[in-house]
Design a protein around this motif. Structure first.
Motif, PDB file in Angstrom:
ATOM      1  N   CYS A  62       0.830  -1.207   0.000  1.00  0.00           N
ATOM      2  CA  CYS A  62       0.000   0.000   0.000  1.00  0.00           C
ATOM      3  C   CYS A  62       0.863   1.255   0.000  1.00  0.00           C
ATOM      4  O   CYS A  62       0.603   2.209  -0.744  1.00  0.00           O
ATOM      5  CB  CYS A  62      -0.950  -0.003   1.201  1.00  0.00           C
ATOM      6  SG  CYS A  62      -0.131  -0.360   2.775  1.00  0.00           S
ATOM      7  N   GLN A  63       1.910   1.280   0.818  1.00  0.00           N
ATOM      8  CA  GLN A  63       2.795   2.433   0.870  1.00  0.00           C
ATOM      9  C   GLN A  63       3.584   2.567  -0.431  1.00  0.00           C
ATOM     10  O   GLN A  63       3.822   3.672  -0.918  1.00  0.00           O
ATOM     11  CB  GLN A  63       3.751   2.336   2.058  1.00  0.00           C
ATOM     12  CG  GLN A  63       4.670   3.553   2.193  1.00  0.00           C
ATOM     13  CD  GLN A  63       5.537   3.516   3.428  1.00  0.00           C
ATOM     14  OE1 GLN A  63       5.496   2.555   4.194  1.00  0.00           O
ATOM     15  NE2 GLN A  63       6.320   4.550   3.641  1.00  0.00           N
TER      16      GLN A  63
ATOM     17  N   CYS B  32       1.299   4.108  -3.091  1.00  0.00           N
ATOM     18  CA  CYS B  32       0.917   5.508  -2.872  1.00  0.00           C
ATOM     19  C   CYS B  32       1.977   6.422  -3.462  1.00  0.00           C
ATOM     20  O   CYS B  32       3.152   6.310  -3.096  1.00  0.00           O
ATOM     21  CB  CYS B  32       0.761   5.786  -1.381  1.00  0.00           C
ATOM     22  SG  CYS B  32       0.466   7.536  -0.993  1.00  0.00           S
TER      23      CYS B  32
ATOM     24  N   CYS C 145      -3.553   2.996  -3.502  1.00  0.00           N
ATOM     25  CA  CYS C 145      -3.087   2.070  -2.464  1.00  0.00           C
ATOM     26  C   CYS C 145      -4.006   0.861  -2.324  1.00  0.00           C
ATOM     27  O   CYS C 145      -3.544  -0.243  -1.992  1.00  0.00           O
ATOM     28  CB  CYS C 145      -2.993   2.800  -1.120  1.00  0.00           C
ATOM     29  SG  CYS C 145      -4.544   3.621  -0.635  1.00  0.00           S
TER      30      CYS C 145
ATOM     31  N   CYS D 190      -3.517  -3.491  -1.774  1.00  0.00           N
ATOM     32  CA  CYS D 190      -3.674  -3.997  -0.410  1.00  0.00           C
ATOM     33  C   CYS D 190      -3.718  -5.522  -0.385  1.00  0.00           C
ATOM     34  O   CYS D 190      -4.453  -6.160  -1.143  1.00  0.00           O
ATOM     35  CB  CYS D 190      -4.952  -3.423   0.198  1.00  0.00           C
ATOM     36  SG  CYS D 190      -5.373  -4.080   1.826  1.00  0.00           S
TER      37      CYS D 190
END
Length: 599
Positions: free
Chosen positions: A18-19, A22, A65, A69
């Protein structure tokens, strides 16, 4: 394969999907854990440090993001990362005292064109370092398209005011109602650097028969939304057709419903799945009784002596040619004319740079866009940088923020006499999560709950008030339930070869079959010999050094859930759960100054 170098800064960053996905590299699992603990202000500050606009993005982000996931690999839906970001904003305390202050002036002046998200990010990053930032904007208040083109029922003015004020209060000089008409003139005013974040302010036209004759009832979508935002437009006809399939089209149709449109239809040339609008935007439009008609191409506006009467469409279908390229071809069915009183054209946006002289040192490409370095955001003029929609065309706010961070770092390096192309590596902070041999400092129970729905205002009430926010956000209880769905992907399973006795207990207990003990080999060979298939080559294999038997431990990072069962089961502690906090502060994708007491 060689043993994996887990000390490389990007290795575990990439595993925190997710990071990694982003653009601003927000540390998602970290702030979700803080929300679960009720530490909303801390969660907000972690967001603010990287993505600058948590309250705004918690309502409007296009969520790159969420498809990344890991929860989406074991269930149908990912964690509601975006809506949890809003939770941090909604329930935080007063955080003004935790914001950085303007730094002592260093004598350097930065001109910033446009007051949107990319520009404000540049100003926020540079002001604490002592730069005097002057933001020029033709609108009376800061925010750019966040304020003028996103409807109030999605993003209230109060949220925009709060988060833009956090930045302007850093000593930013904001020149409202000031349009820059000549970049050449601005360059001549001897600023140390100039950032252009003027957006993509022009909506694309639809030049088909009848456009000029019926012009009074045919409106360009983004201009019409701005007029609604400023209160210049307060009504629309009862029968409305919206042309286009992006998020702007969804904003247009939902706004039209609130201004008196009784029969509002969205008509798109592509199929439903190919529409550029986010799935949740389409769902919200249909929930408000707005049908979406697909595979219909507008070919003419019909009118009676200049008064719009309808739009004529050609019906098409998707076919693939011999090379597999998808094309829209006529079905052969008769053209269809749909009656309407107004049309909103939302078929795309484009840049307009009439104020940039072509002899000012900036080269333009064949599409009449400035040539911008995607890493430094620099142009062929050494002092001029671009970002946001002005750089590469329309994208979401989170991309504009990422551009702003990169441009701010480049400007700081330029003024400091450093090479703007040298980008520092992120800092990685590692901490074991062990409190005992089998006890963790975080909740590692994996919730089986499905994604919690965000409450919405009653449709009848919502459609009566254009400023009534439709999404009400999670309350504390729902937020906790949704936060529990996070798999804590930043808490990594770290293997110690010297402690392993090769009992295979971790292999037996792993719910995803992601751990394999086997003979070493090349990557293609190893991927075939894993306990579970490994088709996603973009995720690495975690390879140990040689064990006592000559075998190696292989863990497929793609399917590992970071549940910690391997570490709980291991009798020797060869597996540890270590939190890797990847701090992009030094890497140009976050504020180059530290927000005080961010966590």
């Amino acid at each position: 394969m060689k043993p994996t170098d887990i000390s490389a800064p990007d290795y575990f960053h990439k595993v925190v999907d997710c990071q990694w996905a982003c653009p601003a590299h927000t540390p998602v699992p970290e702030y979700i854990r803080l929300i679960a603990e009720g530490r909303y202000s801390d969660a907000y500050m972690i967001n603010w440090k990287s993505n600058v606009f948590p309250g705004i993005l918690g309502r409007t982000c296009d969520r790159p993001c969420e498809p990344a996931c890991r929860r989406g690999r074991v269930e149908e839906t990912p964690v509601a990362i975006c809506r949890l970001k809003r939770v941090a904003a909604d329930f935080k305390d007063d955080v003004k005292g935790r914001m950085p202050r303007a730094g002592a002036k260093n004598g350097k002046r930065i001109a910033i064109v446009g007051g949107g998200p990319a520009s404000l990010t540049v100003a926020r990053d540079l002001a604490p370092l002592g730069y005097h930032c002057t933001v020029f904007d033709s609108d009376p208040k800061a925010g750019g398209m966040m304020r003028t083109q996103i409807p109030k029922f999605r993003l209230p003015d109060s949220v925009v005011d709060e988060e833009t004020d956090y930045i302007l209060n850093l000593g930013i000089e904001f020149k409202a109602g000031t349009r820059i008409d000549s970049l050449k003139k601005l360059i001549g005013e001897n600023y140390d650097a100039i950032f252009v974040g003027s957006g993509a302010p022009r909506g694309r036209e639809l030049d088909i028969p009848g456009r000029k004759e019926a012009a009074s009832n045919i409106h360009i979508g983004i201009d019409w939304l701005s007029n609604v935002s400023f209160g210049h437009t307060t009504t629309i006809g009862k029968r409305v057709i919206v042309l286009g399939g992006g998020n702007t089209a969804m904003d247009c149709c939902r706004t039209a419903r609130r201004l008196g449109g009784e029969k509002v239809q969205v008509i798109v040339r592509s199929g439903f799945e190919e529409m550029k609008a986010s799935p949740w935007e389409k769902e919200d439009a249909m929930h408000e009784d707005i049908p979406i008609l697909n595979f219909m191409v507008p070919i003419a506006f019909t009118h009676d002596k200049g008064k719009l009467t309808g739009v004529t469409f050609q019906k098409v279908k998707a076919e693939r040619d011999a090379e597999g390229k998808r094309n829209l071809v006529p079905t052969g069915e008769p053209d269809q004319t749909i009656a309407c009183d107004d049309v909103l054209v939302a078929v795309g946006q484009e840049n307009a740079f009439p104020w940039i002289e072509r002899d000012c040192g900036i080269e333009f490409d064949k599409w009449d866009m400035p040539k911008v370095d995607p890493k430094t955001m620099g142009t062929t003029h050494p002092k001029v940088f671009f970002g946001g929609d002005a750089a590469f065309g329309p994208k979401n706010i989170i991309w504009a923020v990422a551009h702003g961070h990169d441009a701010a770092l480049s400007i700081h390096k330029l003024v400091s006499g450093e090479d703007v192309h040298e980008r520092p590596l992120p800092e990685v902070h590692i901490s074991s999560q062990k409190m005992g041999i089998h006890e963790w400092s975080y909740d590692n129970d994996v919730s089986d709950d499905k994604r919690f729905k965000v409450p919405h205002r009653d449709k009848v009430i919502a459609l009566k008030d254009i400023r009534a926010e439709v999404e009400l956000g999670y309350d504390v209880k729902l937020a906790l339930g949704e936060a529990q769905r996070c798999l804590n992907c930043d808490v990594q399973t770290v293997f110690s070869t010297s402690l392993c006795i090769e009992c295979d207990a971790c292999v037996d207990i792993c719910p995803m079959d992601c751990i394999t003990f086997t003979e070493n080999g090349d990557e293609a060979d190893l991927r075939k010999r894993l306990k579970a298939p490994s088709p996603h080559l973009d995720q690495d294999l975690y390879v140990s050094s040689d064990l006592k038997t000559g075998r190696v431990m292989i863990k497929d990072e793609d399917v590992c859930l970071h549940c910690g069962l391997c570490a709980e089961r291991c009798p020797t502690g060869a597996w540890d759960m270590q939190k890797y906090l990847i701090d992009m502060t030094q890497a140009g994708t976050s504020c180059p100054t530290k927000a005080r007491s961010a966590a």
